[in-house]
Design a protein around this motif. Structure first.
Motif, PDB file in Angstrom:
ATOM      1  N   ILE A 268       0.836  -1.203   0.000  1.00  0.00           N
ATOM      2  CA  ILE A 268       0.000   0.000   0.000  1.00  0.00           C
ATOM      3  C   ILE A 268       0.872   1.254   0.000  1.00  0.00           C
ATOM      4  O   ILE A 268       0.627   2.210  -0.754  1.00  0.00           O
ATOM      5  N   GLU A 269       1.904   1.268   0.820  1.00  0.00           N
ATOM      6  CA  GLU A 269       2.794   2.434   0.869  1.00  0.00           C
ATOM      7  C   GLU A 269       3.543   2.614  -0.442  1.00  0.00           C
ATOM      8  O   GLU A 269       3.710   3.740  -0.929  1.00  0.00           O
ATOM      9  N   THR A 270       3.997   1.517  -1.030  1.00  0.00           N
ATOM     10  CA  THR A 270       4.686   1.598  -2.320  1.00  0.00           C
ATOM     11  C   THR A 270       3.764   2.177  -3.376  1.00  0.00           C
ATOM     12  O   THR A 270       4.161   3.032  -4.188  1.00  0.00           O
ATOM     13  N   TRP A 271       2.521   1.729  -3.379  1.00  0.00           N
ATOM     14  CA  TRP A 271       1.525   2.225  -4.344  1.00  0.00           C
ATOM     15  C   TRP A 271       1.270   3.711  -4.123  1.00  0.00           C
ATOM     16  O   TRP A 271       1.248   4.489  -5.085  1.00  0.00           O
ATOM     17  N   LEU A 272       1.091   4.126  -2.868  1.00  0.00           N
ATOM     18  CA  LEU A 272       0.856   5.542  -2.575  1.00  0.00           C
ATOM     19  C   LEU A 272       2.023   6.403  -3.049  1.00  0.00           C
ATOM     20  O   LEU A 272       1.827   7.480  -3.628  1.00  0.00           O
ATOM     21  N   ASN A 273       3.219   5.939  -2.801  1.00  0.00           N
ATOM     22  CA  ASN A 273       4.409   6.712  -3.162  1.00  0.00           C
ATOM     23  C   ASN A 273       4.657   6.760  -4.660  1.00  0.00           C
ATOM     24  O   ASN A 273       5.483   7.546  -5.136  1.00  0.00           O
ATOM     25  N   GLY A 274       3.927   5.922  -5.407  1.00  0.00           N
ATOM     26  CA  GLY A 274       4.139   5.870  -6.849  1.00  0.00           C
ATOM     27  C   GLY A 274       3.519   7.015  -7.617  1.00  0.00           C
ATOM     28  O   GLY A 274       3.886   7.263  -8.768  1.00  0.00           O
ATOM     29  N   ALA A 275       2.571   7.730  -7.003  1.00  0.00           N
ATOM     30  CA  ALA A 275       1.923   8.857  -7.686  1.00  0.00           C
ATOM     31  C   ALA A 275       1.289   9.765  -6.634  1.00  0.00           C
ATOM     32  O   ALA A 275       0.651   9.285  -5.691  1.00  0.00           O
ATOM     33  N   ALA A 276       1.428  11.070  -6.825  1.00  0.00           N
ATOM     34  CA  ALA A 276       0.972  12.034  -5.811  1.00  0.00           C
ATOM     35  C   ALA A 276      -0.541  12.067  -5.680  1.00  0.00           C
ATOM     36  O   ALA A 276      -1.066  12.426  -4.619  1.00  0.00           O
ATOM     37  N   HIS A 277      -1.289  11.697  -6.745  1.00  0.00           N
ATOM     38  CA  HIS A 277      -2.749  11.817  -6.700  1.00  0.00           C
ATOM     39  C   HIS A 277      -3.439  10.613  -6.068  1.00  0.00           C
ATOM     40  O   HIS A 277      -4.652  10.634  -5.856  1.00  0.00           O
ATOM     41  N   ARG A 278      -2.700   9.569  -5.753  1.00  0.00           N
ATOM     42  CA  ARG A 278      -3.312   8.376  -5.164  1.00  0.00           C
ATOM     43  C   ARG A 278      -3.724   8.629  -3.714  1.00  0.00           C
ATOM     44  O   ARG A 278      -3.014   9.288  -2.972  1.00  0.00           O
ATOM     45  N   ARG A 279      -4.887   8.070  -3.336  1.00  0.00           N
ATOM     46  CA  ARG A 279      -5.421   8.308  -2.007  1.00  0.00           C
ATOM     47  C   ARG A 279      -5.957   7.015  -1.400  1.00  0.00           C
ATOM     48  O   ARG A 279      -6.409   6.107  -2.109  1.00  0.00           O
ATOM     49  N   VAL A 280      -5.908   6.961  -0.072  1.00  0.00           N
ATOM     50  CA  VAL A 280      -6.567   5.914   0.695  1.00  0.00           C
ATOM     51  C   VAL A 280      -7.762   6.535   1.400  1.00  0.00           C
ATOM     52  O   VAL A 280      -7.656   7.610   2.002  1.00  0.00           O
ATOM     53  N   VAL A 281      -8.913   5.893   1.305  1.00  0.00           N
ATOM     54  CA  VAL A 281     -10.091   6.282   2.073  1.00  0.00           C
ATOM     55  C   VAL A 281     -10.221   5.281   3.210  1.00  0.00           C
ATOM     56  O   VAL A 281     -10.441   4.093   2.969  1.00  0.00           O
ATOM     57  N   ASN A 282     -10.043   5.745   4.435  1.00  0.00           N
ATOM     58  CA  ASN A 282     -10.050   4.851   5.600  1.00  0.00           C
ATOM     59  C   ASN A 282     -11.395   4.960   6.319  1.00  0.00           C
ATOM     60  O   ASN A 282     -11.737   6.006   6.869  1.00  0.00           O
ATOM     61  N   VAL A 283     -12.161   3.870   6.291  1.00  0.00           N
ATOM     62  CA  VAL A 283     -13.492   3.845   6.906  1.00  0.00           C
ATOM     63  C   VAL A 283     -13.400   3.123   8.244  1.00  0.00           C
ATOM     64  O   VAL A 283     -13.188   1.910   8.297  1.00  0.00           O
ATOM     65  N   ASP A 284     -13.542   3.878   9.315  1.00  0.00           N
ATOM     66  CA  ASP A 284     -13.461   3.311  10.659  1.00  0.00           C
ATOM     67  C   ASP A 284     -14.026   4.336  11.632  1.00  0.00           C
ATOM     68  O   ASP A 284     -13.528   5.469  11.684  1.00  0.00           O
TER      69      ASP A 284
END
Length: 403
Positions: A268-284
């Motif tokens: 997940i961190e590698t994917w996030l760092n691969g492009a500035a526009h990528r986002r995680v939506v955390n539902v909790d």
């Protein structure tokens, strides 16, 4: 088994602050120390994993009506499924709830198996149980049978109750129900368990030639997931598939994840760092776990329940007020720390709202509370409180107080 091992295990079992995965992790840590007691802890790990699997299977098989009544709470998922493409769901759960929800919504659920009804075994009563199949060689090449059409493409990263390793792990079998219903699935689960003798992590069966075969369970639990020392049967190739598949998306919705699994956090961190526009939506409802604090600038937090989040997709579902009452009941009826937290949050809210309401609440015997809705209804009737606002305030308090 030595008494000191039994005593240590019993002492750990008595703790009320530990999930079963934490208990398994502790047993595995003791097993991997290499002491003369290692094989005893290994046996306890197998026993506990079997118990966990049996509890999960029992909840499915014996509670079909419960599942039928709970599914409408999550109908909002239908709005998240694209009109002409699949919704990819990477699950860490071992259960069949996504399959059940697909049945409820009339949305196909695919698990990636390339051969349908490829293998069958006969139970002692003559009943045939069929399985879909995929080879580990296909998995290694990422040749999975997922369609590109509308539906849910489900990937169970930590194994499943319905999935078994076969032929020394060279292929995976997934039980196939005889119909398209919750009852058909629960019957299929029961059918597998009745195929033959069950020993730790294995169901012993005979094929049509009379040759003994072994169906090895794939459920992955504990703190050493996919560690070679733990000997799990779930395919690690799916973790790499998850990492590769992430590259197809700009947004990852994470629901109820503790951020404890390093083998998932890394991709997940590698994917996030691969492009500035990528986002995680955390539902909790409790917010982002502290283990993911370093990702906070890349995470959109949704402090709501899963049902509330899915309702936001616009498909008619349970109304928000009823969802709030359900969340409160889960705390008020949960017992233990959950009930105490509910009582404390309600007391704080009412003290803030009005001294008269606080005085009224102080006269109540909260130790006997059995229904959050009933108590709040009494507040509304006797104290003229604004029930929707009280609900919202109490839920906010519950989400702000750590577990």
């Amino acid at each position: 088994m030595p008494s000191h091992v039994v005593d240590a295990f019993a002492d750990r079992l008595s703790r009320t602050d530990e999930h079963y995965e934490g208990l398994i992790e502790w047993l595995q840590s003791e097993q991997f120390r290499g002491s003369e007691d290692s094989h005893h802890y290994y046996a306890l790990v197998g026993m506990l994993q079997d118990v966990v699997g049996e509890v999960l299977r029992s909840r499915h098989v014996k509670n079909a009506e419960y599942h039928r009544l709970s599914l409408p709470w999550f109908r909002g998922l239908e709005g998240a499924v694209p009109a002409d493409a699949p919704l990819w769901v990477f699950s860490l759960n071992h259960d069949l709830h996504v399959e059940f929800l697909g049945i409820e919504l009339g949305v196909p659920v695919a698990a990636g198996y390339t051969e349908e009804r490829a293998v069958a075994f006969s139970a002692p009563d003559g009943r045939r149980v069929w399985f879909d199949r995929i080879s580990r060689a296909e998995l290694a090449r990422f040749e999975l049978g997922y369609p590109a059409s509308r539906g849910i493409n489900l990937v169970k990263l930590h194994g499943g109750l319905e999935v078994f390793a076969h032929k020394d792990g060279t292929e995976l079998l997934r039980v196939r129900p005889d119909g398209h219903s919750v009852e058909a699935w629960t019957q299929a689960l029961s059918g597998v368990e009745n195929l033959g003798e069950r020993i730790s992590g294995i169901i012993c069966v005979r094929d049509d030639s009379g040759v003994e075969q072994y169906l090895r369970r794939t459920v992955v639990t504990g703190g050493f997931k996919f560690d070679e020392r733990a000997g799990y049967n779930a395919p690690g190739e799916l973790i790499e598939f998850f990492a590769r598949k992430l590259e197809d998306f700009d947004e990852l919705v994470v629901i109820g994840y503790s951020w404890c699994d390093r083998h998932l956090n890394g991709p997940i961190e590698t994917w996030l760092n691969g492009a500035a526009h990528r986002r995680v939506v955390n539902v909790d409802p409790r917010g982002l776990n502290v283990r993911a604090d370093h990702l906070r600038t890349r995470v959109d937090e949704r402090r709501v329940s899963t049902a509330e989040f899915l309702a936001s997709f616009g498909v008619p579902t349970i109304d928000p007020g009823t969802i709030q009452l359900r969340d409160l009941r889960l705390h008020a009826l949960g017992g233990g720390e959950a009930k105490v937290r509910f009582q404390e949050a309600l007391a704080r809210v009412m003290r803030k709202r009005a001294s008269d309401a606080g005085a009224w609440l102080a006269r109540q015997d909260l130790t006997g509370v059995e229904d959050a809705a009933a108590l709040l209804a009494r507040l509304t009737t006797e104290e003229q409180s604004d029930l929707p606002q009280v609900l919202e305030d109490v839920i906010r308090q519950l989400r702000e107080v750590p577990e």
